[in-house]
Design a protein around this motif. Sequence first.
Motif, PDB file in Angstrom:
ATOM      1  N   VAL A 185       0.568  -1.276  -0.068  1.00 22.25           N
ATOM      2  CA  VAL A 185      -0.164   0.137   0.008  1.00 22.25           C
ATOM      3  C   VAL A 185       0.962   1.088   0.185  1.00 22.25           C
ATOM      4  O   VAL A 185       1.654   1.400   1.041  1.00 22.25           O
ATOM      5  CB  VAL A 185      -0.825   0.083   1.182  1.00 22.25           C
ATOM      6  CG1 VAL A 185      -2.130   1.384   1.141  1.00 22.25           C
ATOM      7  CG2 VAL A 185      -1.734  -1.287   1.362  1.00 22.25           C
ATOM      8  N   VAL A 186       0.879   2.196  -0.497  1.00 23.90           N
ATOM      9  CA  VAL A 186       1.615   2.953  -0.991  1.00 23.90           C
ATOM     10  C   VAL A 186       0.670   3.768  -0.988  1.00 23.90           C
ATOM     11  O   VAL A 186       0.090   4.660  -2.236  1.00 23.90           O
ATOM     12  CB  VAL A 186       2.460   3.511  -2.869  1.00 23.90           C
ATOM     13  CG1 VAL A 186       3.351   4.088  -2.741  1.00 23.90           C
ATOM     14  CG2 VAL A 186       3.310   1.733  -2.591  1.00 23.90           C
ATOM     15  N   ALA A 187       1.176   4.961  -0.394  1.00 18.51           N
ATOM     16  CA  ALA A 187       0.735   6.707  -0.023  1.00 18.51           C
ATOM     17  C   ALA A 187       1.291   7.965  -1.492  1.00 18.51           C
ATOM     18  O   ALA A 187       2.812   7.781  -1.061  1.00 18.51           O
ATOM     19  CB  ALA A 187       0.831   7.609   0.848  1.00 18.51           C
ATOM     20  N   VAL A 188       0.962   8.357  -2.070  1.00 19.17           N
ATOM     21  CA  VAL A 188       1.588   9.173  -3.297  1.00 19.17           C
ATOM     22  C   VAL A 188       0.898  10.264  -2.770  1.00 19.17           C
ATOM     23  O   VAL A 188      -0.597  10.643  -3.619  1.00 19.17           O
ATOM     24  CB  VAL A 188       1.327   8.240  -4.634  1.00 19.17           C
ATOM     25  CG1 VAL A 188       2.369   9.214  -5.816  1.00 19.17           C
ATOM     26  CG2 VAL A 188       1.660   7.014  -5.064  1.00 19.17           C
ATOM     27  N   SER A 189       1.916  11.752  -2.910  1.00 21.66           N
ATOM     28  CA  SER A 189       1.494  12.763  -2.900  1.00 21.66           C
ATOM     29  C   SER A 189       1.919  13.593  -3.476  1.00 21.66           C
ATOM     30  O   SER A 189       3.198  13.032  -4.320  1.00 21.66           O
ATOM     31  CB  SER A 189       2.050  13.353  -1.763  1.00 21.66           C
ATOM     32  OG  SER A 189       3.493  12.818  -1.456  1.00 21.66           O
ATOM     33  N   PRO A 190       1.806  14.476  -4.563  1.00 17.90           N
ATOM     34  CA  PRO A 190       1.984  15.511  -5.444  1.00 17.90           C
ATOM     35  C   PRO A 190       3.125  15.904  -4.978  1.00 17.90           C
ATOM     36  O   PRO A 190       3.091  16.439  -3.643  1.00 17.90           O
ATOM     37  CB  PRO A 190       0.492  16.561  -5.796  1.00 17.90           C
ATOM     38  CG  PRO A 190       0.049  16.415  -4.827  1.00 17.90           C
ATOM     39  CD  PRO A 190       0.161  15.206  -3.908  1.00 17.90           C
ATOM     40  N   GLN A 249      -2.348   3.551  -3.998  1.00 19.85           N
ATOM     41  CA  GLN A 249      -1.903   2.653  -4.514  1.00 19.85           C
ATOM     42  C   GLN A 249      -0.814   1.701  -4.403  1.00 19.85           C
ATOM     43  O   GLN A 249      -0.552   1.747  -3.132  1.00 19.85           O
ATOM     44  CB  GLN A 249      -0.837   3.313  -6.306  1.00 19.85           C
ATOM     45  CG  GLN A 249      -1.229   4.307  -6.926  1.00 19.85           C
ATOM     46  CD  GLN A 249       0.545   4.940  -7.421  1.00 19.85           C
ATOM     47  OE1 GLN A 249       1.582   4.011  -8.368  1.00 19.85           O
ATOM     48  NE2 GLN A 249       0.423   5.670  -8.549  1.00 19.85           N
ATOM     49  N   VAL A 250      -1.681   0.029  -4.404  1.00 22.74           N
ATOM     50  CA  VAL A 250      -1.806  -1.357  -4.350  1.00 22.74           C
ATOM     51  C   VAL A 250      -1.235  -2.114  -5.103  1.00 22.74           C
ATOM     52  O   VAL A 250      -2.218  -1.870  -6.142  1.00 22.74           O
ATOM     53  CB  VAL A 250      -3.091  -1.355  -3.406  1.00 22.74           C
ATOM     54  CG1 VAL A 250      -3.235  -2.972  -3.345  1.00 22.74           C
ATOM     55  CG2 VAL A 250      -4.020  -0.502  -2.642  1.00 22.74           C
ATOM     56  N   PHE A 251      -0.166  -2.680  -4.445  1.00 28.53           N
ATOM     57  CA  PHE A 251       0.314  -3.015  -5.364  1.00 28.53           C
ATOM     58  C   PHE A 251       0.263  -5.043  -4.766  1.00 28.53           C
ATOM     59  O   PHE A 251       0.485  -4.414  -3.914  1.00 28.53           O
ATOM     60  CB  PHE A 251       1.886  -3.187  -5.865  1.00 28.53           C
ATOM     61  CG  PHE A 251       2.560  -1.852  -7.065  1.00 28.53           C
ATOM     62  CD1 PHE A 251       2.759  -1.139  -8.399  1.00 28.53           C
ATOM     63  CD2 PHE A 251       2.259  -0.134  -5.602  1.00 28.53           C
ATOM     64  CE1 PHE A 251       2.629  -0.314  -8.809  1.00 28.53           C
ATOM     65  CE2 PHE A 251       2.638   0.544  -6.734  1.00 28.53           C
ATOM     66  CZ  PHE A 251       2.876   0.548  -7.904  1.00 28.53           C
ATOM     67  N   VAL A 252       0.482  -5.819  -5.675  1.00 28.57           N
ATOM     68  CA  VAL A 252       0.556  -7.547  -5.890  1.00 28.57           C
ATOM     69  C   VAL A 252       2.451  -7.340  -5.820  1.00 28.57           C
ATOM     70  O   VAL A 252       2.919  -7.446  -6.567  1.00 28.57           O
ATOM     71  CB  VAL A 252      -0.457  -8.161  -6.505  1.00 28.57           C
ATOM     72  CG1 VAL A 252      -0.360  -9.921  -5.794  1.00 28.57           C
ATOM     73  CG2 VAL A 252      -1.597  -7.574  -6.605  1.00 28.57           C
TER      74      VAL A 252
END
Length: 365
Positions: free
Chosen positions: A304-309, A361-364
Motif C-alpha cells: 500500500v503506497v501513499a502517493v502525494s504530489p 496505490q496498491v501493488f501485488v
Amino acid sequence: MALKKTHAAALCAVLLASGCSFAEDVLFPTSGTVAPAQGEGVAGEVPPAMGTGSYEPIGVTAGSPTGTFVGGKVMALRADLQALQATLARQNQSLQQIRNETVQDSQRYHGTVAAINARLQVGTTPGNPVLTQQWNAAQGELDRITDDVLKMNRLTNDVTASSTMAGFLLDSVRSARSLSGAVDEDHRQLRILEDETNRTVVMVERLLSELTSDSIRQQQYVASEKQNLNTLALGIKNGALFAGGLTSRVNASYESTGPARTLASGEAPLVTIRFDKPNVNYEPALYAAIKSALDRRPSATFDVVAVSPVGNTPGTQALAATNAKRNADSVLRSLTNMNLPASRVRTSSTTSPAVAGGEVQVFVR
C-alpha cells in the motif's frame, strides 16, 4: 467483512465512481482457493504491545485585541485552536483509558487460558466440564477485548476528524497573514498562533498514527486468538492439548521480508484510489481487486503506497504527504477489516510529479 465471492462486473461502475482504477493485467494466471486467515500457535500467547505515547495539548498563548479586522480574525482562530486542543485532550484521555481496559482484559483472558493449557498439558478426561466452563469464560473475556478494539476504531475515526480540522485550521492561520488592514501586532500574534497550530497538527498526526497501529495489531491478535480458542476447544473435547498445528505453518508460508515496492519499478498498480473528493467509496472496488488477486494466487501479499504530489513549497508538500499517509492508513484499516492479515501488507510513501492530488496505490507482490 470476510472475503467472499462477489460478482466483479457489478462493481465496475462503483470502481469508476469511487475514484479507483483496476489493473486486471497485473493479476496472476495461477489458480487456487483463498487460504483462510489463521491464528498463530496456541491460545494464551502474549498479546501485542500497545503504544505508550501520551498526547497532552501544548496550550495556546493568550493575545490582546488590536481593534482591527485581522485582529478579530486572530481571536476567532485562537478560539478554534483552543477548542481543537480541548478535543485532543479528551481523545488522549480516552486512549489511555482504552489501553488500561485492554491490558486488564488481556490479563484475565490469558490467566484463564493458562489454566486450561496447564490442565490439558498433563491430560484430563474428555469434555471435562470444569475446562468447558473455563473455556466459556475465556470466550467472554476475548469478547471484551473485541469491544476494546471497537472502541479503538471509533476513537480512530474521531481523531481522523480532528486531524482534518487541524489541517484546515493551519491553512486558515496562514491565509490570515495575507489579509489587508493588519498592524504589526496582528502579524506577531499570527506567527505565534501558526507555530502552536503547527505543533498541534504534528501531535494529532502522531496520535492518529500510533492509534492506527494499535488498532490493527489488536484486530489481528483477536482474530488469531479466536482461532486458537477453537484449537483449545478441540483439546478439551479430547482431553489432550493440541499444540501448534496447521495454523502456525499456514502463517509461516505468508511471511515476507522483502522491501516494499516503489513506483520506480514501473509496474502498474492493482488498484489506484484517488482521494479527489470527500468520502470516496473505494472499498467495493478494493475488495473485488484483492479477492481476484487472491483467487489467482492465494499466497499473494500487497504493498500500500501513499502517493502525494510535489508541492510548490516544503510546507504544502509536507501537508500533502500527511494527507496521503492518512488515506493510506484508511486503506490499510479497510484491508484489515476484510480479514487480510497484517503480515501480508506493506506500507510506504512517495511523491510523484505526475500526481495532481493525493492517491493510494496498491501493488501485488
